[in-house]
Design a protein around this motif. Structure first.
Motif, mmCIF file in Angstrom:
data_model
loop_
_atom_site.group_PDB
_atom_site.id
_atom_site.type_symbol
_atom_site.label_atom_id
_atom_site.label_comp_id
_atom_site.label_asym_id
_atom_site.label_seq_id
_atom_site.Cartn_x
_atom_site.Cartn_y
_atom_site.Cartn_z
ATOM 1 N N GLY A 23 4.782 -13.256 -12.455
ATOM 2 C CA GLY A 23 4.503 -11.995 -13.127
ATOM 3 C C GLY A 23 5.689 -11.622 -14.005
ATOM 4 N N MET A 24 5.444 -10.763 -14.980
ATOM 5 C CA MET A 24 6.472 -10.430 -15.971
ATOM 6 C C MET A 24 6.355 -8.968 -16.365
ATOM 7 S SD MET A 24 6.636 -12.231 -19.742
ATOM 8 C CE MET A 24 5.020 -11.691 -20.325
ATOM 9 N N ALA A 25 7.486 -8.280 -16.413
ATOM 10 C CA ALA A 25 7.479 -6.881 -16.859
ATOM 11 C C ALA A 25 7.654 -6.842 -18.371
ATOM 12 C CB ALA A 25 8.610 -6.112 -16.184
ATOM 13 N N SER A 96 -2.751 -0.352 -11.866
ATOM 14 C CA SER A 96 -2.649 0.115 -10.469
ATOM 15 C C SER A 96 -1.271 -0.211 -9.888
ATOM 16 C CB SER A 96 -3.752 -0.509 -9.605
ATOM 17 O OG SER A 96 -3.692 -1.915 -9.655
ATOM 18 N N ALA A 97 -0.721 -1.359 -10.265
ATOM 19 C CA ALA A 97 0.614 -1.730 -9.764
ATOM 20 C C ALA A 97 1.654 -0.720 -10.225
ATOM 21 C CB ALA A 97 0.989 -3.133 -10.241
ATOM 22 N N ALA A 98 1.522 -0.232 -11.468
ATOM 23 C CA ALA A 98 2.490 0.738 -11.981
ATOM 24 C C ALA A 98 2.444 2.019 -11.149
ATOM 25 C CB ALA A 98 2.208 1.033 -13.452
ATOM 26 N N ILE A 120 10.110 -1.505 -0.558
ATOM 27 C CA ILE A 120 9.400 -0.799 -1.635
ATOM 28 C C ILE A 120 8.146 -1.585 -2.002
ATOM 29 C CG2 ILE A 120 9.527 -0.075 -4.067
ATOM 30 C CD1 ILE A 120 12.550 0.411 -3.625
ATOM 31 N N ILE A 121 8.307 -2.912 -2.116
ATOM 32 C CA ILE A 121 7.157 -3.767 -2.454
ATOM 33 C C ILE A 121 6.113 -3.725 -1.328
ATOM 34 C CG2 ILE A 121 6.477 -6.204 -2.742
ATOM 35 C CD1 ILE A 121 9.115 -6.472 -4.423
ATOM 36 N N HIS A 122 6.580 -3.763 -0.108
ATOM 37 C CA HIS A 122 5.668 -3.686 1.047
ATOM 38 C C HIS A 122 4.770 -2.446 0.962
ATOM 39 C CE1 HIS A 122 4.325 -3.432 5.236
ATOM 40 N NE2 HIS A 122 4.798 -2.202 5.258
ATOM 41 N N PHE A 123 5.377 -1.290 0.709
ATOM 42 C CA PHE A 123 4.576 -0.060 0.655
ATOM 43 C C PHE A 123 3.700 -0.015 -0.599
ATOM 44 C CE2 PHE A 123 7.882 1.360 3.708
ATOM 45 C CZ PHE A 123 7.027 1.702 4.747
ATOM 46 N N ALA A 124 4.237 -0.494 -1.718
ATOM 47 C CA ALA A 124 3.454 -0.461 -2.962
ATOM 48 C C ALA A 124 2.191 -1.315 -2.831
ATOM 49 C CB ALA A 124 4.320 -0.922 -4.133
ATOM 50 N N MET A 125 2.264 -2.376 -2.035
ATOM 51 C CA MET A 125 1.092 -3.259 -1.898
ATOM 52 C C MET A 125 -0.113 -2.543 -1.286
ATOM 53 S SD MET A 125 2.191 -7.215 -1.225
ATOM 54 C CE MET A 125 3.057 -6.959 0.308
ATOM 55 N N PHE A 126 0.116 -1.447 -0.551
ATOM 56 C CA PHE A 126 -1.035 -0.680 -0.035
ATOM 57 C C PHE A 126 -1.847 -0.091 -1.192
ATOM 58 C CE2 PHE A 126 1.708 -0.617 3.773
ATOM 59 C CZ PHE A 126 0.792 -1.028 4.723
ATOM 60 N N GLY A 127 -1.163 0.219 -2.280
ATOM 61 C CA GLY A 127 -1.859 0.723 -3.466
ATOM 62 C C GLY A 127 -2.732 -0.357 -4.091
ATOM 63 N N SER A 132 -7.857 -3.097 -5.400
ATOM 64 C CA SER A 132 -8.572 -4.363 -5.588
ATOM 65 C C SER A 132 -8.973 -5.055 -4.296
ATOM 66 C CB SER A 132 -7.670 -5.331 -6.381
ATOM 67 O OG SER A 132 -6.575 -5.749 -5.569
ATOM 68 N N GLY A 133 -8.594 -4.472 -3.174
ATOM 69 C CA GLY A 133 -8.941 -5.105 -1.898
ATOM 70 C C GLY A 133 -7.964 -6.182 -1.473
ATOM 71 N N VAL A 134 -6.998 -6.508 -2.338
ATOM 72 C CA VAL A 134 -6.040 -7.566 -1.994
ATOM 73 C C VAL A 134 -4.615 -7.016 -2.045
ATOM 74 C CG1 VAL A 134 -5.234 -9.901 -2.560
ATOM 75 C CG2 VAL A 134 -7.603 -9.256 -3.051
ATOM 76 N N ARG A 135 -3.837 -7.269 -0.990
ATOM 77 C CA ARG A 135 -2.445 -6.797 -0.953
ATOM 78 C C ARG A 135 -1.541 -7.796 -1.658
ATOM 79 N NH1 ARG A 135 -0.253 -5.042 4.566
ATOM 80 N NH2 ARG A 135 1.315 -4.273 3.126
ATOM 81 N N HIS A 136 -1.679 -7.881 -2.978
ATOM 82 C CA HIS A 136 -0.870 -8.847 -3.728
ATOM 83 C C HIS A 136 0.313 -8.145 -4.398
ATOM 84 C CE1 HIS A 136 -2.047 -7.939 -7.931
ATOM 85 N NE2 HIS A 136 -3.095 -7.422 -7.361
ATOM 86 N N ALA A 137 1.305 -8.940 -4.800
ATOM 87 C CA ALA A 137 2.526 -8.377 -5.388
ATOM 88 C C ALA A 137 2.812 -8.954 -6.767
ATOM 89 C CB ALA A 137 3.707 -8.633 -4.451
ATOM 90 N N ASP A 138 1.809 -9.605 -7.366
ATOM 91 C CA ASP A 138 2.036 -10.283 -8.649
ATOM 92 C C ASP A 138 2.494 -9.329 -9.744
ATOM 93 O OD1 ASP A 138 0.780 -12.107 -7.061
ATOM 94 O OD2 ASP A 138 -0.783 -12.649 -8.493
ATOM 95 N N ASN A 139 1.972 -8.100 -9.732
ATOM 96 C CA ASN A 139 2.397 -7.105 -10.720
ATOM 97 C C ASN A 139 3.484 -6.184 -10.177
ATOM 98 O OD1 ASN A 139 -0.783 -7.582 -11.271
ATOM 99 N ND2 ASN A 139 0.269 -7.180 -13.191
ATOM 100 N N ILE A 140 3.405 -5.885 -8.887
ATOM 101 C CA ILE A 140 4.389 -4.966 -8.307
ATOM 102 C C ILE A 140 5.791 -5.560 -8.375
ATOM 103 C CG2 ILE A 140 5.181 -4.020 -6.095
ATOM 104 C CD1 ILE A 140 2.180 -3.635 -5.412
ATOM 105 N N ALA A 141 5.910 -6.844 -8.075
ATOM 106 C CA ALA A 141 7.237 -7.463 -8.012
ATOM 107 C C ALA A 141 7.980 -7.379 -9.354
ATOM 108 C CB ALA A 141 7.129 -8.909 -7.527
ATOM 109 N N PRO A 142 7.355 -7.777 -10.482
ATOM 110 C CA PRO A 142 8.104 -7.636 -11.744
ATOM 111 C C PRO A 142 8.331 -6.177 -12.127
ATOM 112 C CG PRO A 142 5.849 -8.416 -12.163
ATOM 113 C CD PRO A 142 6.077 -8.488 -10.680
ATOM 114 N N CYS A 143 7.435 -5.278 -11.707
ATOM 115 C CA CYS A 143 7.612 -3.849 -11.999
ATOM 116 C C CYS A 143 8.889 -3.339 -11.318
ATOM 117 C CB CYS A 143 6.378 -3.102 -11.487
ATOM 118 S SG CYS A 143 6.088 -1.525 -12.268
#
Lengths: 308, 308
Positions: A23-25, A96-98, A120-127, A132-143
């Motif tokens: 992922g990329m910001a 949604s990641a933002a 921070i990433i752990h909690f953001a993944m609940f969003g 989307s139904g999936v606890r992914h971090a592809d967008n959260i991590a670069p954010c």
């Protein structure tokens, strides 16, 4: 501290061959978020230009993140989030990641940096799970980290921040709907070993190119023989946008997230601007409204605008 | 110049998750090769300790490489190669690649560096074709470039030299036969997308770890969910060797090439030596003779010992 104002950037997930791991910001578009610490235990979400997003905390991406943090830390205080979204929901640019990352990041500042980046990433993944139904971090991590990130694993969280090459990113968001669930369902469950080997050669080349700042290598590694040929069917004019962008000098690019946005990388701003113009004209021609964004890869992610 | 003496190193291909794309040069074992320019157009191959390898040029790995170079450059001169092999054929440590790469590298020196590195690799691949039926560069590339290399493509040749992390390599060659053709045939032609995504997360992590000199990241990326579970069946005691090596402090490791050799990476020489001892004792216990080698990752590849 009672209040923090943030600029929370859009993100491009997948990065062509890096399906589900990279992922990329970027700088544009971005959301503005103001998070306040309340003396009462309420969670309040206020959207300005809500795009029809729910404001009820348990149904709101930022809301659930703040609830989870409050719950986990057994806080007697609450939060209020005022969100001005510019990253359109459903764009494939990490909207949604933002909201999720901004909420977790902002709460952490108000709580005097009680959380690590991985928390921070752990909690953001609940969003993301809510969205989307999936606890992914592809967008959260670069954010959160900025630049380009590798999500090696989410259980446990293992994020590898990579370089942020000095490149321009052009993104176009054509106003068509591509449901993440659809774009996931049309993927084949099994692939040939031969195509997988080709794909991991490209991924290895892409990561090496990012780390070595070898732009031509980045360009010739941005090839996806597995996901793009299938998903691009859902995006009108994808092939034309891609081919014409490459003709104009783009290093490479492809689908942003699961679409419908498309991104292209370029070494110079004038090329990136020309690509934006081309993208817009391709969609204008077939009567599809589109938004284009030109900015550099964002090396730092979420930016604090004001603390009070 | 009429004569050049070379030390041509063993190489470890695949590097666990890097199936068919990554390779690494080591210091031990190595072959000694002496290549001479002849005034007559003959190609002469002389093996010392030939391990039963054919000496007829058209059937010899070094021979075909020299023939191809002679042919391509329309040389009126010939070559003589005297080869003292220490890298055992069939070990999975790049024995044929050493002969092929050494021949091409040596001929190029005698021809005053008329060839580029990629051309040296191009000609050396004819030797691999003779040995295994496949014109691959997984072992030749690290032999020529040194360190760890990514073979992004062989048509056209696109080799990306990566870092050479300051790590020790322990290799064990148990005296059992694993035919490359067998170890390729037992692989499944198709794999799940899920396992492919896991694999490319590991490859991305491995390349990032190599470029960042992040040894723990290298360690936790050396995981292969696709090839190793199948191929390791052909190597007696593979799981035991791997698990006990990790217990002793190995960062990680796996099958070298298509086996039967196994390699392990470690940060310290004493750990690498302990691993060698462990490996030997595992095979001693079941009555299989084995050879072990401990050396660092070889950052430079083929070394010129003497020119005259």
């Amino acid at each position: 501290m009672k209040k923090v104002k943030l600029r929370v950037p859009a993100t491009v997930a997948n990065l062509v061959c890096g399906f589900d791991i990279l992922g990329m910001a970027i700088h544009e578009p971005y959301d503005e978020m103001e998070i306040k610490l309340l003396d009462t235990p309420e969670i309040i979400i206020r959207h300005i230009d809500s795009f029809g997003l729910p404001q009820e905390p348990s149904k709101n991406v930022a809301g659930v993140v703040l609830q989870k943090i409050q719950e986990h830390l057994k806080l007697t205080k609450g939060f209020e989030a005022v969100i001005r979204k510019h990253i359109k929901p459903g764009s494939g640019l990490g909207s949604s990641a933002a909201s999720a990352a901004g909420a977790a990041f902002g709460a952490n500042i108000l709580l005097k940096n009680i959380l690590s980046k991985d928390e921070i990433i752990h909690f953001a993944m609940f969003g993301e799970e809510l969205a989307s139904g999936v606890r992914h971090a592809d967008n959260i991590a670069p954010c959160i980290y900025g630049g380009i990130t590798l999500v090696k694993s989410t259980q446990p969280i293992d994020i590898i921040p990579l370089n942020a090459p000095d490149l321009f990113v052009t993104a176009v968001h054509p106003q068509v709907e591509v449901k993440t669930s659809d774009s996931r369902q049309i993927l084949k469950k099994s692939i040939t070993l031969k195509s997988a080997v080709e794909q991991w050669g490209n991924i290895a080349g892409l990561v090496a190119g990012i780390q070595k700042n070898d732009f031509p290598l980045i360009g010739r590694s941005l090839n996806d023989v597995i996901i793009e040929p299938i998903r691009s069917i859902l995006i009108p004019k994808f092939d034309e946008v891609k081919l014409k962008s490459l003709d104009l000098g783009a290093l490479g690019g492809g689908i942003s997230g699961s679409g419908p946005s498309i991104f292209m990388l370029a070494e110079k701003r004038d090329i990136a601007e020309k690509i934006a113009h081309l993208m817009k004209s391709v969609y204008d021609e077939i009567g599809i409204e589109s938004y284009t964004y030109v900015s550099k890869i964002n090396p730092t992610g979420i930016k604090i605008i004001e603390e009070a």
